[in-house]
Design a protein around this motif. Structure first.
Motif, short mmCIF file in Angstrom:
data_model
loop_
_atom_site.label_atom_id
_atom_site.label_comp_id
_atom_site.label_asym_id
_atom_site.label_seq_id
_atom_site.Cartn_x
_atom_site.Cartn_y
_atom_site.Cartn_z
N LEU A 110 -54.74 -36.60 16.61
CA LEU A 110 -56.16 -36.88 16.84
C LEU A 110 -57.02 -35.65 16.58
O LEU A 110 -58.07 -35.75 15.93
N ALA A 111 -56.57 -34.50 17.06
CA ALA A 111 -57.33 -33.27 16.85
C ALA A 111 -57.41 -32.92 15.37
O ALA A 111 -58.46 -32.48 14.88
N ALA A 112 -56.32 -33.12 14.65
CA ALA A 112 -56.31 -32.82 13.21
C ALA A 112 -57.33 -33.70 12.49
O ALA A 112 -58.12 -33.19 11.67
N TRP A 113 -57.32 -34.99 12.77
CA TRP A 113 -58.28 -35.89 12.11
C TRP A 113 -59.71 -35.56 12.51
O TRP A 113 -60.62 -35.67 11.69
N LEU A 114 -59.92 -35.16 13.75
CA LEU A 114 -61.26 -34.75 14.18
C LEU A 114 -61.73 -33.52 13.39
O LEU A 114 -62.88 -33.47 12.93
N LEU A 115 -60.86 -32.56 13.21
CA LEU A 115 -61.24 -31.37 12.45
C LEU A 115 -61.57 -31.72 11.00
O LEU A 115 -62.50 -31.15 10.41
N ILE A 116 -60.83 -32.65 10.43
CA ILE A 116 -61.14 -33.08 9.06
C ILE A 116 -62.51 -33.77 9.03
O ILE A 116 -63.31 -33.54 8.12
N ALA A 117 -62.77 -34.59 10.04
CA ALA A 117 -64.08 -35.25 10.10
C ALA A 117 -65.20 -34.22 10.26
O ALA A 117 -66.26 -34.34 9.64
N LEU A 118 -64.97 -33.21 11.08
CA LEU A 118 -65.97 -32.16 11.24
C LEU A 118 -66.17 -31.41 9.93
O LEU A 118 -67.30 -31.08 9.56
N PHE A 119 -65.08 -31.13 9.23
CA PHE A 119 -65.19 -30.46 7.93
C PHE A 119 -66.02 -31.31 6.96
O PHE A 119 -66.82 -30.78 6.19
N ALA A 120 -65.84 -32.61 7.03
CA ALA A 120 -66.54 -33.51 6.10
C ALA A 120 -68.01 -33.67 6.42
O ALA A 120 -68.77 -34.16 5.59
N THR A 121 -68.42 -33.26 7.61
CA THR A 121 -69.82 -33.33 8.00
C THR A 121 -70.55 -32.14 7.39
O THR A 121 -70.23 -31.00 7.71
#
Length: 134
Positions: A110-121
């Motif tokens: 979950l944390a990994a996918w959140l970081l990817i989502a943050l990167f994509a923002t």
């Protein structure tokens, strides 16, 4: 530039295919159907996140200084070890206490996918290159 995440993703996929074949052909008559389902869940999540690691490696080429992607890759790999690894061990050894480890792997995913989502923002990504996320 070579990527540790591409290597880890490819190796995780290789192992995932092997574990899946072993489960499908070697475990059917050895472990209970319930434990085979647990084992297969480990294989499924390992394969998804092996592909995720390969994706992180490819995206990381575009932003090699991104700490968000760096940590996402390591969290994804840790998730494979903890989540899938604990499910494999649980299914094969039938030690129910191993199930206590699995959620830690899930949190890593979950944390990994959140970081990817943050990167994509876009706003966060630009600060990734210029601020405390480094």
């Amino acid at each position: 530039m070579k990527s540790i995440f591409l290597s880890l993703g490819a190796l995780s996929a290789l192992i995932g295919v092997g574990m899946g074949a072993f489960g499908a052909h070697g475990l059917k008559t050895i472990i209970s159907p319930e434990m085979l389902t647990v084992y297969q869940t480990g294989v499924t999540y390992q394969m998804y996140h092996a592909l995720g690691l390969i994706g992180v490696a490819l995206i990381h080429r575009q932003a090699p200084d991104s700490k968000l992607l760096h940590w996402a890759g390591w969290l994804m790999f840790a998730g494979i070890l903890l989540f899938s690894g604990s499910l494999y061990a649980l299914a094969l050894l039938n030690h129910t206490w191993l199930g206590m480890i699995t959620p830690f792997g899930g949190v890593c995913f979950l944390a990994a996918w959140l970081l990817i989502a943050l990167f994509a923002t876009p706003n966060i990504r630009s600060s990734d290159h210029n601020s405390r996320y480094k």
